[in-house]
Scaffold this active site. Structure first.
Site, mmCIF file in Angstrom:
data_model
loop_
_atom_site.group_PDB
_atom_site.id
_atom_site.type_symbol
_atom_site.label_atom_id
_atom_site.label_comp_id
_atom_site.label_asym_id
_atom_site.label_seq_id
_atom_site.Cartn_x
_atom_site.Cartn_y
_atom_site.Cartn_z
ATOM 1 N N GLU A 47 -4.914 -14.451 10.211
ATOM 2 C CA GLU A 47 -5.678 -15.446 9.391
ATOM 3 C C GLU A 47 -4.280 -16.483 9.292
ATOM 4 O O GLU A 47 -4.292 -17.915 9.777
ATOM 5 C CB GLU A 47 -5.240 -15.511 8.060
ATOM 6 C CG GLU A 47 -6.492 -14.936 7.706
ATOM 7 C CD GLU A 47 -6.508 -13.444 8.205
ATOM 8 O OE1 GLU A 47 -7.722 -12.951 8.414
ATOM 9 O OE2 GLU A 47 -5.741 -12.750 7.385
ATOM 10 N N TRP A 65 -10.471 -2.472 4.566
ATOM 11 C CA TRP A 65 -9.222 -1.804 4.536
ATOM 12 C C TRP A 65 -9.581 -0.467 4.328
ATOM 13 O O TRP A 65 -8.582 0.308 4.661
ATOM 14 C CB TRP A 65 -8.102 -2.457 4.296
ATOM 15 C CG TRP A 65 -7.730 -2.959 3.007
ATOM 16 C CD1 TRP A 65 -8.022 -3.931 1.687
ATOM 17 C CD2 TRP A 65 -7.627 -1.777 1.540
ATOM 18 N NE1 TRP A 65 -8.442 -3.734 0.666
ATOM 19 C CE2 TRP A 65 -7.411 -2.601 0.548
ATOM 20 C CE3 TRP A 65 -7.072 -0.725 2.092
ATOM 21 C CZ2 TRP A 65 -7.561 -1.743 -0.793
ATOM 22 C CZ3 TRP A 65 -6.700 0.396 0.641
ATOM 23 C CH2 TRP A 65 -6.878 -0.702 -0.042
ATOM 24 N N LYS A 97 -16.472 -3.300 9.445
ATOM 25 C CA LYS A 97 -16.861 -3.859 8.949
ATOM 26 C C LYS A 97 -18.892 -4.295 9.318
ATOM 27 O O LYS A 97 -19.633 -4.818 8.754
ATOM 28 C CB LYS A 97 -16.211 -5.212 8.875
ATOM 29 C CG LYS A 97 -14.648 -4.698 7.936
ATOM 30 C CD LYS A 97 -13.786 -6.090 8.598
ATOM 31 C CE LYS A 97 -14.404 -7.225 7.723
ATOM 32 N NZ LYS A 97 -13.115 -8.066 7.511
ATOM 33 N N ASP A 115 -15.802 -12.514 11.951
ATOM 34 C CA ASP A 115 -14.328 -11.984 10.521
ATOM 35 C C ASP A 115 -14.707 -10.249 10.900
ATOM 36 O O ASP A 115 -14.484 -9.742 9.703
ATOM 37 C CB ASP A 115 -13.937 -12.438 9.848
ATOM 38 C CG ASP A 115 -13.339 -12.173 8.969
ATOM 39 O OD1 ASP A 115 -12.457 -11.438 9.801
ATOM 40 O OD2 ASP A 115 -12.255 -13.017 8.454
ATOM 41 N N THR A 174 1.685 -5.792 4.251
ATOM 42 C CA THR A 174 0.900 -4.848 3.084
ATOM 43 C C THR A 174 0.807 -3.665 3.489
ATOM 44 O O THR A 174 0.919 -2.861 2.365
ATOM 45 C CB THR A 174 -0.268 -5.807 2.626
ATOM 46 O OG1 THR A 174 -1.019 -5.799 3.533
ATOM 47 C CG2 THR A 174 0.017 -7.165 1.896
ATOM 48 N N ARG A 219 0.923 -1.495 -0.096
ATOM 49 C CA ARG A 219 -0.026 0.073 -0.047
ATOM 50 C C ARG A 219 0.347 1.690 -0.287
ATOM 51 O O ARG A 219 0.520 2.017 0.671
ATOM 52 C CB ARG A 219 -1.043 -0.055 1.205
ATOM 53 C CG ARG A 219 -2.272 -0.918 0.914
ATOM 54 C CD ARG A 219 -3.174 -1.000 1.509
ATOM 55 N NE ARG A 219 -4.011 -1.779 1.979
ATOM 56 C CZ ARG A 219 -4.082 -3.563 2.611
ATOM 57 N NH1 ARG A 219 -3.315 -3.277 4.353
ATOM 58 N NH2 ARG A 219 -5.072 -4.302 2.054
#
Length: 575
Positions: A215, A421, A373, A345, A197, A153
């Protein structure tokens, strides 16, 4: 966690395993520094701490991933505005050699653009013409274990140095003028499931970076490294060794029942409490930095395993939480957990944003904001962590917190969100926050799963529901009331980032390739351009010699399987 769009007959386990494994040496290894016959950068690069401190308020460079330490993604320039954006034209398209998911936010320093790609390539470009100056390719180690695509990113800048986290869990420093590698240090062990990332954040000689890997049974953290040497300065673990069981909360931040069996969880904790070392809690996005109070604010992601909660009794602190720690020492200040013992999640992954809002008594107070989320925007008192308010739901919620079953339980939102994200943007002139949302109906399937030693560890799977429409929504939220000011719906789920400008505009992209500008006050569509591949990166704006530009990466997205590409497209008004 961030999971993949699944087609009929496929499980999340299969899809994620396909996205992780041994690095492809052909694609991601190569010459470091100058390459491809590119010309050298002739001027010196020296970004001072004073420039970084004021980066959010100047209208020339784009010096940080999310604009500044407050992470509002608000550009104060208004040469491009709601009245003339319809005339916006592409100025150049730069094509990288990596045709894969693109989630980067380029930074721009005095007319030089630094952009990254999947597999940790870095390009230095002329921000006006797209001419390449240099191209760095990170030499990846033999093992990379990552969720949801080989993304990167972006870089951070300080002085004449760039900083990047890598898929094999390294932190590298590059010479901003030449692309030469200055130093490299290991952040964590990739064989245990750690990867990077996110873009780093640099402040006062410290490079701040978290970790992916929720994960894979990692122990999440944020670390600070010395920007001159790469030496580790401090570590804050998002999973405490003691006290991770929390207060045995039975409701989420909005007061809804989580259907926990507390007696069974306490009995299990009595048998084994050593699981804190594999409890997850990855940090996906940059922390916000309050220089006045020397505090950083970030969110921690899902616990491991994602769905099988019996393996991890308790609240699982500090997963699914917003956390405040001391910038200089990493010492804990406060936290607020949105979903204790999450088995859906619905973790916290989007970047935190600093702003001033009206509190419950109508008084303006310093605050920190996060898009969840769950489909809510949460706003906290920056000093105490108190939840001031949460927004109206931005997307449908159905059967909230119904427990996963072996045969599958339907619940909305799906495991992608809400706000994934994707960083929000905030217009301080309008007091509106802009959030990219997904609507993906899913069923949640649970199964017994013991820690597999740095391999994928879900304890089940998520599956999209065949025949049910998936879509996206850009929602504008009034931060003083929590009410939705307007919403703009899209044909596909939204993932990427938003950009707000003083020209009363909101820019964002879609998986079908459309890069769009909306009226920031009303949500009316004013302009669009099809990039030819998914526009799922984070847009930025900058100016060179008095001319304003807008840049968007268009490389598609692994997570939602949007069309891949390899382009950075830059726009401006005609001269």
């Amino acid at each position: 966690m961030r999971n993949l769009k699944l087609s009929k007959g496929f499980s999340l386990v299969m899809a994620l395993c396909a996205a992780a494994g041994v690095a492809n040496a052909e694609e991601i290894q190569g010459q470091k520094g100058m390459g491809g016959g590119a010309a050298a950068i002739s001027k010196g690069i020296n970004v001072t701490q004073a420039q970084l401190n004021g980066s959010a308020k100047q209208g020339v460079d784009w010096l940080q991933t999310n604009g500044g330490y407050d992470q509002t993604r608000f550009y104060p320039g208004k040469q491009i505005n709601a009245g003339n954006v319809a005339k916006l034209q592409a100025q150049f398209t730069f094509q990288t050699e990596v045709r894969e998911s693109m989630e980067t936010a380029p930074i721009v320093v005095d007319g030089i653009m630094y952009m990254t790609t999947s597999f940790n390539h870095v390009y230095a470009l002329d921000a006006v013409t797209g001419k390449e100056f240099w191209h760095y390719k990170h030499k990846m180690g033999p093992i990379t274990t990552f969720c949801c695509g080989p993304n990167n990113r972006g870089v951070a800048v300080e002085g004449g140095k760039l900083f990047m986290g890598t898929l094999d869990a390294k932190l590298v420093s590059l010479d901003a003028k030449t692309g030469k590698l200055l130093w490299e240090t290991e952040i964590a062990d990739p064989e245990k499931g750690y990867s990077e990332t996110m873009a780093p954040t640099v402040v006062d000689g410290k490079v701040l970076i978290g970790t992916n890997g929720g994960e894979y049974g990692i122990r999440g953290f944020v670390k600070a490294f010395d920007s001159a040497t790469g030496k580790l300065l401090w570590t804050f673990y998002t999973i405490p060794e003691k006290g991770h069981e929390g207060v045995w909360a039975t409701k989420d931040a909005t007061g809804r029942d989580l259907h926990r069996d507390i007696a069974a969880e306490k009995a299990q904790l009595g048998r084994d409490s050593s699981f804190y070392q594999t409890l997850g809690g990855g940090v996906w996005m940059n922390p916000a930095v309050d220089l006045k109070t020397r505090t950083i604010f970030f969110v921690a992601g899902n616990p491991s395993p994602d769905l099988y909660g019996a393996e991890r009794p308790g609240d699982n602190l500090y997963t699914d939480s917003i956390v405040a720690v001391n910038l200089d020492t990493g010492a804990y200040k406060w936290h607020y957990q949105y979903i204790p013992h999450d088995v859906w999640d619905l973790d916290s992954v989007s970047a935190t944003v600093l702003l001033d809002v009206k509190d419950k008594n109508g008084k303006m107070v310093p605050a920190v904001m996060h898009g969840g989320k769950t489909g809510h925007v949460y706003i906290h008192n920056r000093e105490t962590g108190e939840l001031i308010r949460f927004s109206e739901t931005m997307i449908p919620q159905e059967n909230m917190y119904a427990l996963p079953t072996p045969n599958g339980t339907r619940m909305l939102p799906g495991a992608n969100g809400g706000v994934e994200w994707s960083p929000m943007a905030y217009n301080p002139n309008l007091h509106l926050a802009y959030a990219l949302n997904l609507h993906q109906p899913m069923t949640y399937h649970v199964e017994t799963a013991k820690y597999p030693g740095g391999k994928l560890w879900l304890g089940g799977a998520f599956k999209v529901i065949e025949g049910e429409k998936q879509w996206g929504r850009l929602a504008a939220v009034n931060v003083d009331t929590g009410k939705l000011a307007w919403k703009f719906d899209t044909e596909q789920p939204l993932i990427g980032g938003a950009l707000a400008t003083a020209g009363d505009l909101v820019f964002y992209g879609e998986g079908n390739g459309l890069f769009r500008a909306l009226n920031a006050k009303t949500g009316k569509l004013l302009w669009e351009y099809n990039c030819g591949a998914g526009a799922n990166a984070m847009p930025v704006s900058y100016s060179v010699k008095g001319r304003q530009y807008v840049a968007m990466g268009c490389g598609g997205n692994t997570q939602l399987d949007f069309k891949r590409g390899n382009s950075m497209v830059v726009f401006a008004l005609p001269k």
